[in-house]
Scaffold this motif. Structure first.
Motif, PDB file in Angstrom:
ATOM      1  N   LEU A 101      -5.922  -6.579  -0.458  1.00 12.74           N
ATOM      2  CA  LEU A 101      -5.639  -5.229   0.022  1.00 12.74           C
ATOM      3  C   LEU A 101      -6.689  -4.312  -0.597  1.00 12.74           C
ATOM      4  N   ASN A 102      -7.520  -3.728   0.236  1.00 15.37           N
ATOM      5  CA  ASN A 102      -8.640  -2.903  -0.225  1.00 15.37           C
ATOM      6  C   ASN A 102      -9.379  -3.570  -1.394  1.00 15.37           C
ATOM      7  N   ILE A 122      -6.519   1.538   5.054  1.00 12.47           N
ATOM      8  CA  ILE A 122      -6.009   0.224   4.612  1.00 12.47           C
ATOM      9  C   ILE A 122      -6.903  -0.885   5.159  1.00 12.47           C
ATOM     10  N   ASP A 161       2.953   1.677  -3.328  1.00 11.10           N
ATOM     11  CA  ASP A 161       2.093   2.124  -4.440  1.00 11.10           C
ATOM     12  C   ASP A 161       1.875   3.634  -4.402  1.00 11.10           C
ATOM     13  N   ARG A 162       1.993   4.220  -3.211  1.00  6.10           N
ATOM     14  CA  ARG A 162       1.736   5.661  -3.059  1.00  6.10           C
ATOM     15  C   ARG A 162       3.008   6.452  -2.793  1.00  6.10           C
ATOM     16  N   SER A 219      -2.687   7.205   6.940  1.00  6.97           N
ATOM     17  CA  SER A 219      -3.203   6.282   5.915  1.00  6.97           C
ATOM     18  C   SER A 219      -3.727   4.976   6.486  1.00  6.97           C
ATOM     19  N   TYR A 234       0.849  -1.203   0.000  1.00  7.99           N
ATOM     20  CA  TYR A 234       0.000   0.000   0.000  1.00  7.99           C
ATOM     21  C   TYR A 234       0.886   1.256   0.000  1.00  7.99           C
TER      22      TYR A 234
END
Ligand code: DC
Length: 216
Positions: free
Chosen positions: A75-76, A64, A46-47, A60, A43
């Protein structure tokens, strides 16, 4: 009666292979807690969130959502089971798992998942922090070289055996010296060094200590 089997140890000590087999043999659920730390790492990657973005990391966490369904990690809502095994996640998972807030979130989720039924969980802090009262506790280990060879055989890395051994030694050092829930054997965990043992021998060493009358 519900019971918990805690299997802790460094990466490549065979924890997940063994835990999965124990789950099959005893007919109990299995949770691979390392995959949860890996999913959180994905996660952040990716950001482009890195370990210096402390505030952003903590903010964040509410966004999650991690779910484990039949051993697959979501994941989400997205199945990330394969992606979380890659070198990039492996390289970054240590700083993510050293974060206190990340640990609080995942430990609470792990306790919740395993609260109503018998479970075998593998990780680094299951016998020390997540379930200190677990009925059975094991600490698996093996030499860094043996663990590097195992990783290579699992085709999980594009690194050479020497590079893998080096990264394993570095990760062990980081995981065992971090302030929050360092990797260490619970005093009442049974230590098994399986450098020269097969999977079946390791399995036997564990099963022989468990009261199998619980098995279905
Ligand atoms: O078991 P694994 O190699 O997939 O775990 C990935 C990382 O997650 C590892 O570097 C340590 C961390 N981890 C942890 O801190 N606590 C756990 N209970 C499980 C894993």
């Amino acid at each position: 009666m519900n019971y918990i089997i805690a299997i802790d140890g460094p990466s490549g000590s065979g924890k997940s292979t063994i835990a999965e087999k124990i789950s099959d043999i005893l007919g109990i659920e299995y949770l691979n807690t390392g995959s949860m730390y890996r999913a959180v790492t994905k996660y952040f990657l990716d950001r482009n969130i890195n370990e210096k973005n402390v505030e952003l990391i903590e903010k964040s966490l509410n966004d999650i959502e991690i779910k484990i369904v039949d051993g697959e990690v979501f994941l989400n809502g997205k199945n990330v089971s394969n992606e979380i095994r890659g070198d990039l996640v492996t390289k970054n998972v240590s700083w993510v798992s050293a974060n206190q807030k990340v640990r609080e979130k995942l430990v609470s989720l792990q306790r919740d998942i395993a609260k109503d039924t018998s479970f075998v969980l593998d990780g680094r802090d299951i016998g020390t922090v997540v379930f200190p009262d677990a009925k059975y506790k094991f600490f698996l280990t093996a030499s860094p070289r043996v663990r590097a060879i195992r990783r290579l055989e699992q085709n999980e890395s594009s690194l050479s055996v020497d590079e893998l051994e080096e990264s394993i030694i570095a990760r062990d050092k980081y995981d065992s010296s971090r302030k929050t829930s360092p990797l260490k054997r619970a005093e009442d965990a049974i230590l098994i060094d399986n450098s020269d043992m097969t999977i079946d021998e390791t399995l036997e060493a564990i099963i022989s200590k468990v009261d199998t009358s619980y098995a279905i």
